[in-house]
Write a protein that holds these residues in place. Structure first.
Motif, PDB file in Angstrom:
ATOM      1  N   ILE A 125      38.187  43.318  53.330  1.00 29.94           N
ATOM      2  CA  ILE A 125      38.919  44.468  52.033  1.00 29.94           C
ATOM      3  C   ILE A 125      39.198  45.929  52.386  1.00 29.94           C
ATOM      4  N   ARG A 126      39.993  46.674  51.684  1.00 30.52           N
ATOM      5  CA  ARG A 126      40.587  47.168  52.414  1.00 30.52           C
ATOM      6  C   ARG A 126      41.076  48.628  51.245  1.00 30.52           C
ATOM      7  N   ASN A 127      40.718  49.261  50.659  1.00 29.03           N
ATOM      8  CA  ASN A 127      41.190  50.847  50.239  1.00 29.03           C
ATOM      9  C   ASN A 127      42.381  51.743  50.999  1.00 29.03           C
ATOM     10  N   GLU A 128      43.511  51.540  50.616  1.00 27.72           N
ATOM     11  CA  GLU A 128      44.996  52.317  51.137  1.00 27.72           C
ATOM     12  C   GLU A 128      45.263  53.290  50.430  1.00 27.72           C
ATOM     13  N   SER A 129      44.446  52.927  49.072  1.00 28.40           N
ATOM     14  CA  SER A 129      45.388  54.191  47.898  1.00 28.40           C
ATOM     15  C   SER A 129      44.672  55.537  48.017  1.00 28.40           C
TER      16      SER A 129
ATOM     17  N   ILE B 119      25.349  39.514  42.641  1.00 32.36           N
ATOM     18  CA  ILE B 119      26.723  39.726  41.728  1.00 32.36           C
ATOM     19  C   ILE B 119      26.070  41.588  42.557  1.00 32.36           C
ATOM     20  N   ILE B 120      27.273  41.864  44.038  1.00 29.77           N
ATOM     21  CA  ILE B 120      27.886  43.766  43.861  1.00 29.77           C
ATOM     22  C   ILE B 120      29.015  44.149  43.427  1.00 29.77           C
ATOM     23  N   GLN B 121      27.977  44.795  42.903  1.00 31.58           N
ATOM     24  CA  GLN B 121      29.057  46.674  42.089  1.00 31.58           C
ATOM     25  C   GLN B 121      29.954  47.436  43.294  1.00 31.58           C
ATOM     26  N   GLU B 122      30.302  47.177  43.728  1.00 31.07           N
ATOM     27  CA  GLU B 122      30.804  48.260  45.804  1.00 31.07           C
ATOM     28  C   GLU B 122      31.849  49.441  44.598  1.00 31.07           C
ATOM     29  N   ARG B 123      31.811  50.666  45.248  1.00 34.87           N
ATOM     30  CA  ARG B 123      32.735  51.387  45.497  1.00 34.87           C
ATOM     31  C   ARG B 123      33.067  51.858  46.901  1.00 34.87           C
ATOM     32  N   MET B 124      34.645  51.969  47.426  1.00 30.66           N
ATOM     33  CA  MET B 124      35.100  52.137  48.799  1.00 30.66           C
ATOM     34  C   MET B 124      36.177  52.926  48.418  1.00 30.66           C
ATOM     35  N   PRO B 125      36.019  54.496  48.975  1.00 28.13           N
ATOM     36  CA  PRO B 125      36.812  55.357  48.499  1.00 28.13           C
ATOM     37  C   PRO B 125      38.136  55.296  49.238  1.00 28.13           C
ATOM     38  N   ALA B 126      38.739  56.178  49.237  1.00 24.93           N
ATOM     39  CA  ALA B 126      40.015  56.177  49.686  1.00 24.93           C
ATOM     40  C   ALA B 126      40.226  55.887  51.151  1.00 24.93           C
ATOM     41  N   GLY B 127      40.666  55.085  52.427  1.00 29.31           N
ATOM     42  CA  GLY B 127      41.275  55.180  53.337  1.00 29.31           C
ATOM     43  C   GLY B 127      39.588  54.172  54.011  1.00 29.31           C
ATOM     44  N   ALA B 128      38.761  54.115  53.132  1.00 25.99           N
ATOM     45  CA  ALA B 128      37.942  53.527  54.217  1.00 25.99           C
ATOM     46  C   ALA B 128      37.876  51.279  53.895  1.00 25.99           C
ATOM     47  N   SER B 129      37.593  50.563  54.161  1.00 28.40           N
ATOM     48  CA  SER B 129      37.382  49.559  55.215  1.00 28.40           C
ATOM     49  C   SER B 129      36.512  48.723  55.562  1.00 28.40           C
TER      50      SER B 129
END
Length: 112
Positions: A87-91, A30-40
């Protein structure tokens, strides 16, 4: 046993993303992750691990077998073994999410 993200083992992936192991053994991670804007992450597949992604805050786009699924806070999806995904962060802001892998996905990832 109680655990808090700040006490969990931390790692950096993709140069800008954070991960915290909330649980880590051969049967499940079980992993909690943080992905900044524009990352994938890269498009990949797991042969054995089934994964469940759950968005804690922000929004993400999950690419599953060529189709994009928008995931908002408090939404999730399951990825079965053998299914290509990304998974991508497009926000414009960070997205925080949980990844639950059964069994552990360690060593079970093939890039596409």
């Amino acid at each position: 046993m109680k655990i808090h993200k700040e006490q969990a083992e931390h790692y950096i992936w993709g140069e800008v993303c954070d991960g915290w192991y909330l649980e880590r053994d051969a049967d499940r991670t079980i992993i909690q992750e943080r992905m900044p804007a524009g990352a994938s992450e890269i498009k990949h597949v797991h042969q054995k691990a089934k994964q469940f992604f759950f968005i804690l805050s922000g929004e993400a786009v999950m690419w599953i077998e060529g189709k994009d699924i928008n995931l908002k806070s408090q939404e999730g999806c399951t990825i079965q073994p053998g299914i290509p995904h990304q998974i991508r962060n497009e926000s414009l802001g960070d997205v925080e999410f949980l990844v639950i892998s059964t069994p552990s996905a360690a060593g079970d990832r093939t890039a596409m």
